[in-house]
Design an enzyme around this catalytic site. Structure first.
Site, PDB file in Angstrom:
ATOM      1  N   GLU A 108       0.853  -1.186   0.000  1.00 54.84           N
ATOM      2  CA  GLU A 108       0.000   0.000   0.000  1.00 54.84           C
ATOM      3  C   GLU A 108       0.889   1.237   0.000  1.00 54.84           C
ATOM      4  OE1 GLU A 108      -2.281  -0.118   3.583  1.00 54.84           O
ATOM      5  OE2 GLU A 108      -0.516  -0.240   4.875  1.00 54.84           O
ATOM      6  N   ASP A 112       2.731  10.708   2.894  1.00 54.19           N
ATOM      7  CA  ASP A 112       3.625  11.713   3.472  1.00 54.19           C
ATOM      8  C   ASP A 112       2.770  12.716   4.236  1.00 54.19           C
ATOM      9  OD1 ASP A 112       5.903  13.051   4.088  1.00 54.19           O
ATOM     10  OD2 ASP A 112       6.222  13.923   2.118  1.00 54.19           O
ATOM     11  N   GLU A 165      -2.770   8.011   8.276  1.00 50.57           N
ATOM     12  CA  GLU A 165      -2.027   9.242   8.041  1.00 50.57           C
ATOM     13  C   GLU A 165      -3.006  10.349   7.697  1.00 50.57           C
ATOM     14  OE1 GLU A 165       2.282  10.160   7.842  1.00 50.57           O
ATOM     15  OE2 GLU A 165       1.075   8.457   8.505  1.00 50.57           O
ATOM     16  N   TYR A 217      -3.972   3.030   7.406  1.00 49.67           N
ATOM     17  CA  TYR A 217      -2.949   2.111   6.901  1.00 49.67           C
ATOM     18  C   TYR A 217      -2.785   0.876   7.795  1.00 49.67           C
ATOM     19  CZ  TYR A 217       0.118   4.598  10.245  1.00 49.67           C
ATOM     20  OH  TYR A 217       0.655   5.172  11.368  1.00 49.67           O
ATOM     21  N   LYS A 280       4.072  -5.283   3.660  1.00 53.44           N
ATOM     22  CA  LYS A 280       3.813  -5.990   4.909  1.00 53.44           C
ATOM     23  C   LYS A 280       3.520  -7.457   4.623  1.00 53.44           C
ATOM     24  CE  LYS A 280       1.560  -1.928   6.950  1.00 53.44           C
ATOM     25  NZ  LYS A 280       0.309  -1.376   7.506  1.00 53.44           N
ATOM     26  N   CYS A 398      32.755  35.473  14.672  1.00 57.04           N
ATOM     27  CA  CYS A 398      31.471  34.805  14.918  1.00 57.04           C
ATOM     28  C   CYS A 398      30.338  35.636  14.329  1.00 57.04           C
ATOM     29  CB  CYS A 398      31.270  34.617  16.418  1.00 57.04           C
ATOM     30  SG  CYS A 398      29.628  33.948  16.836  1.00 57.04           S
ATOM     31  N   CYS A 401      28.109  36.865  17.832  1.00 57.55           N
ATOM     32  CA  CYS A 401      28.662  37.757  18.859  1.00 57.55           C
ATOM     33  C   CYS A 401      29.854  38.576  18.366  1.00 57.55           C
ATOM     34  CB  CYS A 401      29.066  36.962  20.091  1.00 57.55           C
ATOM     35  SG  CYS A 401      30.483  35.861  19.816  1.00 57.55           S
ATOM     36  N   CYS A 414      33.519  29.320  17.858  1.00 60.47           N
ATOM     37  CA  CYS A 414      33.370  30.524  18.663  1.00 60.47           C
ATOM     38  C   CYS A 414      33.707  30.131  20.097  1.00 60.47           C
ATOM     39  CB  CYS A 414      31.950  31.069  18.577  1.00 60.47           C
ATOM     40  SG  CYS A 414      31.641  32.423  19.721  1.00 60.47           S
ATOM     41  N   CYS A 419      28.240  33.874  24.104  1.00 61.73           N
ATOM     42  CA  CYS A 419      27.631  34.049  22.784  1.00 61.73           C
ATOM     43  C   CYS A 419      26.172  33.594  22.841  1.00 61.73           C
ATOM     44  CB  CYS A 419      28.396  33.242  21.739  1.00 61.73           C
ATOM     45  SG  CYS A 419      27.638  33.264  20.099  1.00 61.73           S
TER      46      CYS A 419
END
Length: 652
Positions: A108, A112, A165, A217, A280, A398, A401, A414, A419
């Site tokens: 499947e 995302d 999802e 899922y 799976k 840096c 700073c 640094c 900083c």
């Protein structure tokens, strides 16, 4: 409208919604739906005692939460092992067939989006919980009820967890970003971030406006009796959930590859973002027998889509300062859309990489993005140069700073302990999960505390009061009190956590445990020779410890006085056994975590090392033993399976 007509109208509205949001096959007009909806709403306003759980009016997002509480999953939500090509797939199949040869596979899409766990009891949606750490997530039930593709009630009456999802379809994502741009709001980077952010809105009306989609899922705790996962998922879809754009059962690698190639070729044509395909084992009894490693199920794998390469232009190189003062270069590139994600930055790792690849400003470069990995520059197109390119000059000061940087060749540092970048990142690390695990002390809150002047070092955290916090924007009493309680709970931590929280360069969790077990609070007085004798600690790490202690000894003492970390217990002299005074290396996945096995062996007087050498006495291996096992065999080191190790212990 009487009660019988009301129930019939609710049923009709849910049928309309099912066809519209789940089947993508509308069977009425918006006008008819709205008219019936308002009739139901009018009836419910005068008959509140008759309101059905399944009524679409219960989806309306009209509540604002002070925050989300934690809630446990009934069963753990696991992450999947990734494979990236057919060779990786074959290796995974070989391992899986060793566990059971008589199996088939269910394939499947790998969506995302943001993982969500739904819990139904007696057919009613009772909880919606984010994935969290897999065992505990955030309770967002009110927001989940606004998702039209999530049934409020189902016909199945037993307790069940349905996992899936939450995504935003591509066309909806474009509309959202267009509206945000018109309103002067920041646009979302990609649909996944938009979905995750929408799920966790404190105002559920915002969640409701985002047109989120839930795609199942799998299932967690359940008492379904199907023998195949494919049958079980077909039943889940029949309860009113949206089906995937493509799924299939396969008998072997060849068939799996055919489905994968089809999904990969059509990835741009799907309504939602996909980043791979999940494979799976279909037989549920085989899944149960195969079980899990420490991290992943053995019966499932994520077959990821190929990484995508694009050409873009290096516009600038910016600098980031970490908690240890290390300055890291990051390439700013011409915004480039890679599989739905607008990429504007690429990692450069260090300054040597800039020189090695001869990366110049205005260079055309090929960048590669693979899954969630930060994009990186893989090639400079030197043949495209036209003379406008400029060599990058290594910085000497840096960027935060402005103090002079220490140049160590590969690294620039640094050295200014005051900083701002070092302080903020140090506090964030101090509070992180592997250190003192101070819940609620995230990046934005640390930045707010620092900007307000309340916190200028980690020590200041323990001087915060309720009155201090309540004057800050966004800090209500409950939130402030929770933060103070989390800070207080850090006291009395394990000593290795205290050492790890200090943020000593090159000293992570493993080395912190080593220093803690060998020296306890005496690590501040240990010599270089004593530290180097510790397993797994080399000269560079020892120098880092000594330098950090020299500069920060007073701060360490003050923090120790505040936190009162628990000194490690001295081990009782082990009685004679096959592992006493032996050097042991662990490799592969075992029935318990490596830390648990390590503790067993250390209690027996063994020295557990991280690398194999001629001085190693035993290598104890589990499933998927790798290069350490191979090296042990080549050196003639005795190798024991986990079961053989336990047998030796029992016989001692």
């Amino acid at each position: 409208m009487n009660n019988q007509e009301y129930e019939k109208a609710v049923k009709q509205l849910n049928l309309y919604s099912y066809h519209y949001y789940v089947l993508d096959d509308p069977i009425t007009t918006d006008e008819i739906y709205d008219k019936l909806y308002h009739e139901v709403l009018a009836y419910e306003s005068t008959h509140k005692e008759h309101i059905l759980d399944s009524s679409p009016t219960q989806r309306v997002g009209d509540s604002i939460s002070d925050g989300f509480t934690k809630a446990p999953h009934l069963s753990r939500m696991w992450s999947l092992e990734d494979v990236f090509n057919s060779e990786d797939l074959e290796k995974w199949l070989t391992k899986t067939y060793k566990l059971d040869k008589n199996i088939s596979f269910y394939c499947e899409p790998k969506y995302d989006g943001a993982s969500l766990n739904l819990i139904y009891e007696d057919g009613i949606l009772t909880q919606g919980i984010t994935r969290g750490d897999g065992e505990v997530g955030e309770l967002i039930t009110q927001n989940v009820k606004t998702i039209r593709s999530v049934p409020l009630t189902i016909e199945y009456k037993e307790k069940i967890e349905i996992r899936g999802e939450v995504v935003i379809f591509k066309d909806e994502f474009e509309k959202i970003n267009q509206d945000r741009a018109k309103n002067g709001e920041a646009v979302f980077a990609n649909p996944r971030n938009a979905a995750a952010g929408s799920l966790r809105q404190l105002d559920s009306r915002i969640t409701a406006s985002r047109n989120l989609v839930f795609l199942p899922y799998g299932v967690g705790e359940n008492s379904l009796e199907h023998k195949l996962l494919s049958q079980k998922m077909a039943y889940i879809y029949s309860l009113g959930f949206k089906k995937p754009p493509l799924s299939a059962t396969c008998s072997d690698a060849k068939e799996i590859q055919v489905i994968y190639d089809e999904m990969c070729a059509n990835r741009d044509g799907y309504e939602m973002m996909l980043d791979g395909m999940v494979v799976k084992v279909d037989e549920i009894s085989a899944q149960i027998d195969m079980g899990y490693t420490v991290k992943n199920p053995r019966f499932s794998v994520a077959y990821k889509f190929p990484a995508i390469e694009k050409i873009t232009t290096v516009k600038d190189i910016t600098l980031q300062v970490g908690r240890t003062g290390v300055v890291t270069p990051v390439a700013l590139v011409e915004p480039t859309n890679i599989d739905g994600v607008v990429v504007e930055r690429a990692t450069l790792h260090n300054f040597d990489e800039i020189d090695r690849k001869d990366i110049r400003l205005n260079d055309k470069v090929i960048i590669l993005r693979s899954g969630d990995v930060i994009p990186k520059i893989i090639k400079v197109l030197t043949h495209e140069r036209n003379g406008s390119e400029a060599k990058y000059i290594r910085p000497t000061f840096c960027p935060v700073c402005k103090s002079e940087l220490l140049d160590e060749g590969v690294l620039l540092k640094c050295q200014n302990l005051r900083c701002e970048a070092r302080v903020i990142n140090s506090i964030i690390y101090f509070a992180s999960k592997s250190c003192l695990n101070i819940d609620g002390l995230g990046n934005k809150i640390v930045e707010a505390l620092f900007s307000s002047g309340l916190v200028k070092s980690v020590v200041d955290l323990f001087s915060l009061t309720l009155d201090n916090l309540l004057v800050l924007e966004g800090f209500k009493e409950k939130k402030s009190q929770n933060l103070l309680s989390s800070i207080e709970s850090a006291k009395g931590c394990e000593f290795w956590r205290f050492v790890n929280s200090l943020g000593i360069e090159h000293i992570g969790e493993v080395a912190s445990k080593t220093l803690s077990s060998n020296f306890g609070s005496g690590f501040v007085d240990a010599t270089k020779d004593e530290i180097v004798l510790c397993d797994g600690i080399g000269e560079e790490m020892a120098e880092s410890v000594l330098e950090f202690v020299r500069v920060n000894k007073d701060t360490i003492a003050l923090l120790q006085e505040i936190l009162k970390p628990i000194e490690p217990q001295q081990r009782v002299e082990a009685s004679e056994n096959p592992f006493k005074d032996k050097t042991v290396v662990l490799t592969g996945s075992m029935s318990e975590s490596r830390d648990a096995i390590k503790e067993i062996l250390e209690n027996l007087g063994a020295k557990v090392s991280g690398s194999v050498s001629k001085k190693t006495d035993f290598v104890i291996y589990g499933e998927d033993a790798g290069s350490k096992y191979d090296k042990a065999v080549s050196l003639g080191v005795e190798c024991l399976s986990e079961q053989q190790m336990r047998s030796k212990i029992e016989q001692a």
